[in-house]
Design an enzyme around this catalytic site. Sequence first.
Site, PDB file in Angstrom:
ATOM      1  N   ASP A  51       8.310   1.129  -4.044  1.00  0.00           N
ATOM      2  CA  ASP A  51       7.656   2.357  -4.477  1.00  0.00           C
ATOM      3  C   ASP A  51       7.439   3.275  -3.259  1.00  0.00           C
ATOM      4  O   ASP A  51       8.351   3.488  -2.483  1.00  0.00           O
ATOM      5  CB  ASP A  51       6.354   2.032  -5.214  1.00  0.00           C
ATOM      6  N   TYR A 105       1.961  12.452  -4.189  1.00  0.00           N
ATOM      7  CA  TYR A 105       3.028  13.047  -4.991  1.00  0.00           C
ATOM      8  C   TYR A 105       3.101  14.558  -4.746  1.00  0.00           C
ATOM      9  O   TYR A 105       4.192  15.128  -4.635  1.00  0.00           O
ATOM     10  CB  TYR A 105       2.787  12.770  -6.477  1.00  0.00           C
ATOM     11  N   HIS A 165       8.915  -3.795 -11.039  1.00  0.00           N
ATOM     12  CA  HIS A 165       8.512  -2.909  -9.954  1.00  0.00           C
ATOM     13  C   HIS A 165       7.431  -3.512  -9.053  1.00  0.00           C
ATOM     14  O   HIS A 165       7.192  -3.019  -7.958  1.00  0.00           O
ATOM     15  CB  HIS A 165       8.006  -1.604 -10.565  1.00  0.00           C
TER      16      HIS A 165
END
Length: 415
Positions: free
Chosen positions: A175, A332, A387
Amino acid sequence: MSLAEGKSEVFEIPDFTDQAVVRDKLQTTVWPNELEQDYGWTLGAPTWAVKPLVQSWETFDWSRPQQEMKRWHHYRMNVDGLLVHYVHEPSTQEKAIPIILLHGWPSTFFEFHKLIEPLRDGTEQPFHVVVPSLPGFGFSEAPKVKGYGVAKMAGMINRLMLHLGYHKYMYHGGDWGAIIGKYIAIHHNDHCKAFHTTMPLVLPPFPTPRNLLVYPWKVVKFFTSLVVGFDRVYGSGKTVLGGATFANAERNGDCGYRAIQGTKPYTLAFGLSDSPVALLSWMLEKHHDWTYHPKDRQDTEGLPRTITDEEFLTQVTIYWMTNTMSSSIRLYYECLQQKEMMKVVLPRIQIPVAVCAFAHDISRMPKDWLETSTDLQQFSEMESGGHFPGLEEPELLLNDLQRFGKKIRQKQILA
């Protein structure tokens, strides 16, 4: 701040003093209006999946994971004016090499709780283990000004290792840990000497002069795949580009969260900071969608059976008690506004790379692509896991890390 740059202080895992307040909030939840028909997870986290975890959180015993965390040595170091939390577990074995494990979102350092001691104590290949919390995540201090994107955080993580005396080290991440890790592997490769990841970000074999000279057949295969499809050329499921669209929900229905967090994180943060159920459900959606479920249970279970309620609620509790969900999602925004993804994806990695591809991760790339864009020395494909492999399939990830670590030690890459 009393600590000078590079200086550390011992950090104690705090008690969950807010648990009574959380319990009151949980018990007075206003549940959302949903459609009469059950559409599984297509509209997001459904109430039937959230409610059982809310009930478990009401009686959650923080002291259990707290005691496990207290087995490790925790510190906070002044790096770039922020107190960065990290676990540091040096090995006592002579052949140990330094490794840093970096988490992503919505995760914490606790994602690696099953790996810290086995990596430290491994007989085939032990490691000096460093597990930080990203700035603004969990027990690390949150940035107070703009600018803390991938490049900034990569520099901080590299300096953390240098301040610890590890001038040559191996890196693992998934990630954001993978994104930051690739930036480190490119721009700090005088210290980062080997890169292991579960989420590679590379370009396909475009017809560059180097690829045409060294990998002409891979270039031909790529252009053929554009005509007949990736699966027919590279194999079914070998090419999954879930992370290719950062914030375009019309092209990728699973990237809506990235679009919000990358553009208007403040507005979303009110709900995630005030409502524990909003926080839990926001995290649950990803721990469901990004993990491996047998097909007959994909739509009928919340967490996969490889992640316990306690493991998930431990990470939710860390975000809640530190009030860092709002600061974590700003990464982000920084990455999107600074247009950093292309700066990460474009360059070729020159140092040795290992890719461990789990079956249900959000991104998978063919070996051809990895070979043209990295110095690929180890490639593993797993039939399970997703993930969060440190939680889902820790033994598989552990073995892959040890195998790669042993390989680079024998080649004296870290010497």
